[in-house]
Design an enzyme around this catalytic site. Structure first.
Site, PDB file in Angstrom:
ATOM      1  CG  HIS A  95      25.143  28.154 -20.390  1.00 45.01           C
ATOM      2  ND1 HIS A  95      25.476  28.917 -19.295  1.00 45.01           N
ATOM      3  CD2 HIS A  95      26.275  27.459 -20.684  1.00 45.01           C
ATOM      4  CE1 HIS A  95      26.734  28.700 -18.960  1.00 45.01           C
ATOM      5  NE2 HIS A  95      27.235  27.819 -19.784  1.00 45.01           N
ATOM      6  CG  ASP A  97      31.293  32.803 -24.483  1.00 48.83           C
ATOM      7  OD1 ASP A  97      32.478  32.443 -24.617  1.00 48.83           O
ATOM      8  OD2 ASP A  97      30.397  32.043 -24.097  1.00 48.83           O
ATOM      9  CD  GLU A 149      23.604  31.786 -17.806  1.00 45.85           C
ATOM     10  OE1 GLU A 149      23.775  30.658 -18.301  1.00 45.85           O
ATOM     11  OE2 GLU A 149      23.979  32.080 -16.660  1.00 45.85           O
ATOM     12  CG  ASN A 164      22.636  27.133 -16.948  1.00 42.44           C
ATOM     13  OD1 ASN A 164      23.230  26.834 -17.977  1.00 42.44           O
ATOM     14  ND2 ASN A 164      22.647  28.370 -16.461  1.00 42.44           N
TER      15      ASN A 164
HETATM   16  C1  F6R Z   1      32.434  29.101 -23.038  1.00 39.40           C
HETATM   17  C2  F6R Z   1      30.982  28.917 -23.199  1.00 39.40           C
HETATM   18  C3  F6R Z   1      30.177  28.146 -22.212  1.00 39.40           C
HETATM   19  C4  F6R Z   1      30.835  26.830 -21.792  1.00 39.40           C
HETATM   20  C5  F6R Z   1      29.981  26.104 -20.765  1.00 39.40           C
HETATM   21  C6  F6R Z   1      30.647  24.845 -20.255  1.00 39.40           C
HETATM   22  O1  F6R Z   1      32.978  29.864 -24.085  1.00 39.40           O
HETATM   23  O2  F6R Z   1      30.445  29.440 -24.118  1.00 39.40           O
HETATM   24  O3  F6R Z   1      28.921  27.859 -22.766  1.00 39.40           O
HETATM   25  O4  F6R Z   1      31.031  26.032 -22.911  1.00 39.40           O
HETATM   26  O5  F6R Z   1      29.726  26.938 -19.680  1.00 39.40           O
HETATM   27  O6  F6R Z   1      31.797  25.181 -19.546  1.00 39.40           O
HETATM   28  P1  F6R Z   1      32.820  24.059 -19.059  1.00 39.40           P
HETATM   29  O7  F6R Z   1      33.418  23.473 -20.286  1.00 39.40           O
HETATM   30  O8  F6R Z   1      33.849  24.818 -18.254  1.00 39.40           O
HETATM   31  O9  F6R Z   1      32.046  23.091 -18.263  1.00 39.40           O
END
Ligand code: F6R
Length: 264
Positions: A140, A67, A145, A138
């Protein structure tokens, strides 16, 4: 889903690096799907160490990032492009023409065609061999989301307030500075990968991890879609595993697996 519980963040990172390194050694032209965020930083560090000290070769590897924030130019310090350069790509021998990160500056009327092309590029590369993932508080995966279709493909996605709040730590703790949308691989795009490796560390992820691994399959926790995947592996530390009901079983099966592998 295979669940591997490691003592702490460092051990989780080493284990994830083991899987990625063995994938790349087995198939030097592997296609990797890569995340950003806090969780994979230790894994990238360990892969850089193996590049420097153990001849792990990325020269023929192709990558696709999950992303990118919509509206941030690649040059923005908080863009995922900069994150990937600083935390990984600038320190290994990857060839930049095999690196793919969604362009967050695509014009709105070109987003659909751009995302369809991103999917096409993955197909042309032979599909993703190993998709590394973090998981949001959450539940994701990618920026899918709660409520994202489990059949979704690469597209633009509005970021929920919870995610924007989580990410505000990278934007001077000011939620208003966090972009409102992102381009992200969809849930179905992620499930196309041959192997999915989901990482999680810390108590703050315990509930999301429980929902993804043991909860019902639901678009309200897109990480739960990994339950549909035939080769999904969760590598989590003890804190992230703390809410799992079947924790003892996962530890037991990993022990048995090690014994069986020793026997044959
Ligand atoms: C990032 C992504 C998100 C993160 C998730 C966890 O490229 O796709 O899904 O993996 O938000 O983020 P952290 O590792 O910062 O807790």
């Amino acid at each position: 889903m295979r669940v591997i519980i490691e003592k702490n963040y460092e051990k989780m990172s080493e284990k994830a690096a083991d899987f990625i390194a063995s994938q790349v050694r087995r198939k030097p032209n592997s296609v990797l799907g890569l995340p950003t965020g806090g969780t994979p930083i230790g894994t990238y560090k360990e892969l850089i160490r193996r590049y420097n000290e153990e001849n792990l070769d990325f020269a023929h590897v192709t990558t696709f990032n999950l992303d990118e924030y919509y509206g941030l130019p690649a040059s923005h310090p908080q863009s995922y492009y900069q994150y990937m350069k600083q935390n990984f790509f600038d320190h290994i021998n990857i060839s930049f023409n095999r690196v793919h990160i969604p362009n967050g500056m695509v014009r709105m009327d070109e987003v659909d065609a751009y995302c369809a092309n991103y999917e096409e590029l993955m197909k042309e590369a032979g599909g993703i061999d190993l998709q590394l993932l973090g998981i949001g508080g959450n539940g994701h995966i990618g920026f899918n989301e709660p409520g994202s279709s489990l059949g979704s493909r690469t597209r633009i996605k509005t970021l929920g307030q919870e995610t924007r709040k989580d990410d505000s730590r990278f934007f001077e703790n000011d939620i208003e500075k966090v972009p409102k949308a992102a381009l992200t691989m969809g849930v179905a795009t992620i499930l196309d990968a041959r192997t999915c490796l989901m990482l999680a560390s810390g108590k703050g992820k315990a509930e999301a991890v429980k929902q993804a691994i043991e909860g019902p399959l639901t678009s309200q926790t897109t990480g739960s879609a990994l339950q549909l995947h035939s080769h999904a592996i969760a590598i989590i530390d003890e804190d992230a595993a703390s809410a799992l009901e079947r924790k003892d079983y996962y530890i037991y099966t990993e022990k048995m697996r090690a014994e069986l592998e020793g026997d044959y």
